[in-house]
Design a protein around this motif. Structure first.
Motif, PDB file in Angstrom:
ATOM      1  N   VAL A 234     -24.801  -2.545  18.385  1.00 31.75           N
ATOM      2  CA  VAL A 234     -25.382  -1.935  19.587  1.00 31.75           C
ATOM      3  C   VAL A 234     -26.898  -2.091  19.583  1.00 31.75           C
ATOM      4  O   VAL A 234     -27.523  -2.373  20.622  1.00 31.75           O
ATOM      5  N   PHE A 235     -27.524  -1.925  18.432  1.00 37.02           N
ATOM      6  CA  PHE A 235     -28.982  -2.077  18.326  1.00 37.02           C
ATOM      7  C   PHE A 235     -29.416  -3.478  18.736  1.00 37.02           C
ATOM      8  O   PHE A 235     -30.367  -3.653  19.520  1.00 37.02           O
ATOM      9  N   VAL A 236     -28.730  -4.499  18.205  1.00 33.45           N
ATOM     10  CA  VAL A 236     -29.115  -5.880  18.503  1.00 33.45           C
ATOM     11  C   VAL A 236     -28.862  -6.213  19.973  1.00 33.45           C
ATOM     12  O   VAL A 236     -29.698  -6.847  20.634  1.00 33.45           O
ATOM     13  N   ILE A 237     -27.719  -5.775  20.498  1.00 31.26           N
ATOM     14  CA  ILE A 237     -27.416  -6.031  21.899  1.00 31.26           C
ATOM     15  C   ILE A 237     -28.453  -5.364  22.802  1.00 31.26           C
ATOM     16  O   ILE A 237     -28.938  -5.958  23.782  1.00 31.26           O
ATOM     17  N   THR A 238     -28.814  -4.124  22.491  1.00 28.37           N
ATOM     18  CA  THR A 238     -29.809  -3.405  23.287  1.00 28.37           C
ATOM     19  C   THR A 238     -31.171  -4.083  23.206  1.00 28.37           C
ATOM     20  O   THR A 238     -31.903  -4.162  24.201  1.00 28.37           O
ATOM     21  N   LEU A 239     -31.497  -4.580  22.018  1.00 30.95           N
ATOM     22  CA  LEU A 239     -32.794  -5.239  21.816  1.00 30.95           C
ATOM     23  C   LEU A 239     -32.943  -6.468  22.704  1.00 30.95           C
ATOM     24  O   LEU A 239     -34.021  -6.703  23.279  1.00 30.95           O
ATOM     25  N   TYR A 240     -31.872  -7.246  22.820  1.00 29.56           N
ATOM     26  CA  TYR A 240     -31.973  -8.518  23.538  1.00 29.56           C
ATOM     27  C   TYR A 240     -31.375  -8.474  24.943  1.00 29.56           C
ATOM     28  O   TYR A 240     -31.409  -9.492  25.646  1.00 29.56           O
ATOM     29  N   ALA A 241     -30.840  -7.354  25.364  1.00 31.66           N
ATOM     30  CA  ALA A 241     -30.259  -7.253  26.702  1.00 31.66           C
ATOM     31  C   ALA A 241     -31.250  -7.609  27.811  1.00 31.66           C
ATOM     32  O   ALA A 241     -30.857  -8.237  28.812  1.00 31.66           O
ATOM     33  N   PRO A 242     -32.541  -7.252  27.712  1.00 31.84           N
ATOM     34  CA  PRO A 242     -33.474  -7.632  28.790  1.00 31.84           C
ATOM     35  C   PRO A 242     -33.566  -9.138  29.026  1.00 31.84           C
ATOM     36  O   PRO A 242     -33.932  -9.564  30.130  1.00 31.84           O
TER      37      PRO A 242
ATOM     38  N   ILE B  43     -23.150 -10.766  16.832  1.00 36.51           N
ATOM     39  CA  ILE B  43     -22.111 -11.151  15.872  1.00 36.51           C
ATOM     40  C   ILE B  43     -22.732 -11.724  14.609  1.00 36.51           C
ATOM     41  O   ILE B  43     -22.309 -11.417  13.493  1.00 36.51           O
ATOM     42  N   ILE B  44     -23.756 -12.554  14.769  1.00 36.86           N
ATOM     43  CA  ILE B  44     -24.414 -13.157  13.606  1.00 36.86           C
ATOM     44  C   ILE B  44     -25.049 -12.072  12.738  1.00 36.86           C
ATOM     45  O   ILE B  44     -25.031 -12.161  11.498  1.00 36.86           O
ATOM     46  N   SER B  45     -25.606 -11.042  13.353  1.00 30.33           N
ATOM     47  CA  SER B  45     -26.190  -9.936  12.576  1.00 30.33           C
ATOM     48  C   SER B  45     -25.123  -9.254  11.727  1.00 30.33           C
ATOM     49  O   SER B  45     -25.373  -8.905  10.560  1.00 30.33           O
ATOM     50  N   LEU B  46     -23.927  -9.076  12.283  1.00 29.22           N
ATOM     51  CA  LEU B  46     -22.825  -8.516  11.506  1.00 29.22           C
ATOM     52  C   LEU B  46     -22.436  -9.452  10.363  1.00 29.22           C
ATOM     53  O   LEU B  46     -22.076  -8.991   9.270  1.00 29.22           O
ATOM     54  N   GLN B  47     -22.512 -10.760  10.607  1.00 26.83           N
ATOM     55  CA  GLN B  47     -22.212 -11.723   9.544  1.00 26.83           C
ATOM     56  C   GLN B  47     -23.211 -11.600   8.399  1.00 26.83           C
ATOM     57  O   GLN B  47     -22.829 -11.693   7.225  1.00 26.83           O
ATOM     58  N   VAL B  48     -24.480 -11.432   8.737  1.00 28.20           N
ATOM     59  CA  VAL B  48     -25.503 -11.281   7.699  1.00 28.20           C
ATOM     60  C   VAL B  48     -25.213 -10.056   6.845  1.00 28.20           C
ATOM     61  O   VAL B  48     -25.285 -10.101   5.609  1.00 28.20           O
ATOM     62  N   SER B  49     -24.870  -8.957   7.492  1.00 30.31           N
ATOM     63  CA  SER B  49     -24.542  -7.738   6.762  1.00 30.31           C
ATOM     64  C   SER B  49     -23.316  -7.942   5.879  1.00 30.31           C
ATOM     65  O   SER B  49     -23.306  -7.522   4.709  1.00 30.31           O
ATOM     66  N   ALA B  50     -22.269  -8.592   6.408  1.00 32.26           N
ATOM     67  CA  ALA B  50     -21.053  -8.840   5.626  1.00 32.26           C
ATOM     68  C   ALA B  50     -21.334  -9.756   4.447  1.00 32.26           C
ATOM     69  O   ALA B  50     -20.785  -9.566   3.350  1.00 32.26           O
ATOM     70  N   PHE B  51     -22.185 -10.748   4.643  1.00 32.85           N
ATOM     71  CA  PHE B  51     -22.545 -11.649   3.548  1.00 32.85           C
ATOM     72  C   PHE B  51     -23.242 -10.890   2.411  1.00 32.85           C
ATOM     73  O   PHE B  51     -22.925 -11.085   1.231  1.00 32.85           O
ATOM     74  N   LEU B  52     -24.155 -10.016   2.770  1.00 28.46           N
ATOM     75  CA  LEU B  52     -24.871  -9.255   1.741  1.00 28.46           C
ATOM     76  C   LEU B  52     -23.951  -8.279   1.015  1.00 28.46           C
ATOM     77  O   LEU B  52     -24.244  -7.882  -0.114  1.00 28.46           O
ATOM     78  N   ARG B  53     -22.835  -7.893   1.656  1.00 27.78           N
ATOM     79  CA  ARG B  53     -21.898  -6.961   1.041  1.00 27.78           C
ATOM     80  C   ARG B  53     -20.888  -7.657   0.124  1.00 27.78           C
ATOM     81  O   ARG B  53     -20.047  -6.989  -0.493  1.00 27.78           O
TER      82      ARG B  53
END
Length: 332
Positions: A46-54, A127-137
């Motif tokens: 939600v944070f990333v989507i909100t950031l780039y929604a404009p 989605i890519i941001s979630l991938q980064v988080s999953a990779f670090l986990r």
């Protein structure tokens, strides 16, 4: 059943250990626990989507006019399949069939309305941001959930990432390739033949999105050498067995790409014509990654991006990364 047994069962059930009425094989992970585990990723998305929604209010820019606006609307299946047998465009001699295919599908659905194209990019970076988080986990990396989510959020706010979100075509090609690379690394970091096959699939996708996919096999080798992958080869025969399909896929891609672009004459070796070009490219990469400027410039000239003090930052960052990687390698 005696009253004593009934009371004992009630006490055991109350304390949450195990009830005599629980079915066999009941998991210790309850539904609320699973839902709690989704809170962090959902907040990140939600944070990333909100950031780039404009950015969805933007119009077409740069190569968007060539690859979307002036392109004829596809109708038949061959109009879509031609993406795999022709360059991006006569004026853009690149072989990126999967990236082109996504734009053709949207051209068919949305024609020249820029908003859905931008929304695709916004959702993609989420989605890519979630991938980064999953990779670090991943167990081999061992980053806890909080720091992993924070690192993914910082990744999404990097100016270089924003440069990929705003332009539809040129940014999408990079993001699709980067997402496929992250998925491929994650798959190789898991154990089992299914994950290995999935990694090979992501290699094909990465190569079809952009040429940067060619680095994925080298990242796999790097992770195997450091012991970060789950099925690390221990004997020469295992290395051969593990990487023979990778060599076949990569070679096949290079052959197909060379055949498709044979008439475009895109291969040029300019190293000896401009020997400083390689050094300047590395300087730009280092400065942009570790000390970027906030202003967005499309293919900026040397005088715009060069900054001596920014270049002094990246060696310190590289040293920190090397030390961190070495410590992970020692743990394995």
């Amino acid at each position: 059943m005696s009253i004593r047994v009934m009371i004992s069962q009630s006490v055991i059930h109350f304390h949450g250990t195990i009830s005599l009425q629980d079915p066999p094989g009941t998991s210790e992970f309850t539904k609320p626990t699973v839902l709690r585990g989704l809170i962090g990723p959902c907040l990140l998305f939600v944070f990333v989507i909100t950031l780039y929604a404009p950015s969805t209010r933007n119009d077409f820019v740069f190569d968007d006019h060539i690859l979307i606006v002036t392109q004829p609307k596809p109708y038949s299946a061959m109009d879509f399949l031609d993406s795999f047998s022709e360059p991006m465009d006569d004026t853009l001699p690149y072989y990126r069939p999967i990236a082109k295919l996504t734009m053709l599908v949207q051209k068919r659905l949305h024609d020249n309305n820029p908003q859905p194209y931008h929304w695709f990019n916004v959702i993609l970076i989420g989605i890519i941001s979630l991938q980064v988080s999953a990779f670090l986990r991943l167990p081999a990396i061992g980053v806890h959930e909080g720091p992993a989510l924070l690192a993914a959020a910082l990744f999404a706010t990097h100016p270089t990432v924003s440069s990929c979100v705003y332009p539809i075509c040129s940014g999408r090609e990079t993001m699709l390739g980067a997402g496929a690379i992250l998925a491929g690394i994650y798959a190789f970091g898991r154990s089992g033949p299914g994950w290995y096959l999935l990694g090979l699939v992501w290699l094909i996708v990465a190569l079809g999105c952009k040429e940067l996919g060619i680095i994925l096999p080298f990242l796999w080798i790097f992770s195997d050498v450091l012991g970060l992958s789950a099925n690390r080869p221990s004997r020469p025969s295992q290395w051969v067995y593990r990487y023979t399909p990778v060599v076949i896929i990569t070679t096949g891609y290079l052959v197909i790409r060379s055949e498709v672009l044979s008439s475009a004459d895109t291969t040029q070796l300019v190293l000896f014509e401009r020997p400083m070009g390689l050094l300047i490219s590395w300087m730009y990469l280092a400065q942009t990654l570790f000390a970027p400027f906030l202003e967005l410039h499309y293919e900026p000239r040397f005088a715009i991006w060069f900054s001596p003090w920014r270049l002094m930052v990246w060696p310190l960052c590289i040293i920190a990364l090397v030390i961190g990687t070495f410590r992970i390698w020692l743990r394995t």
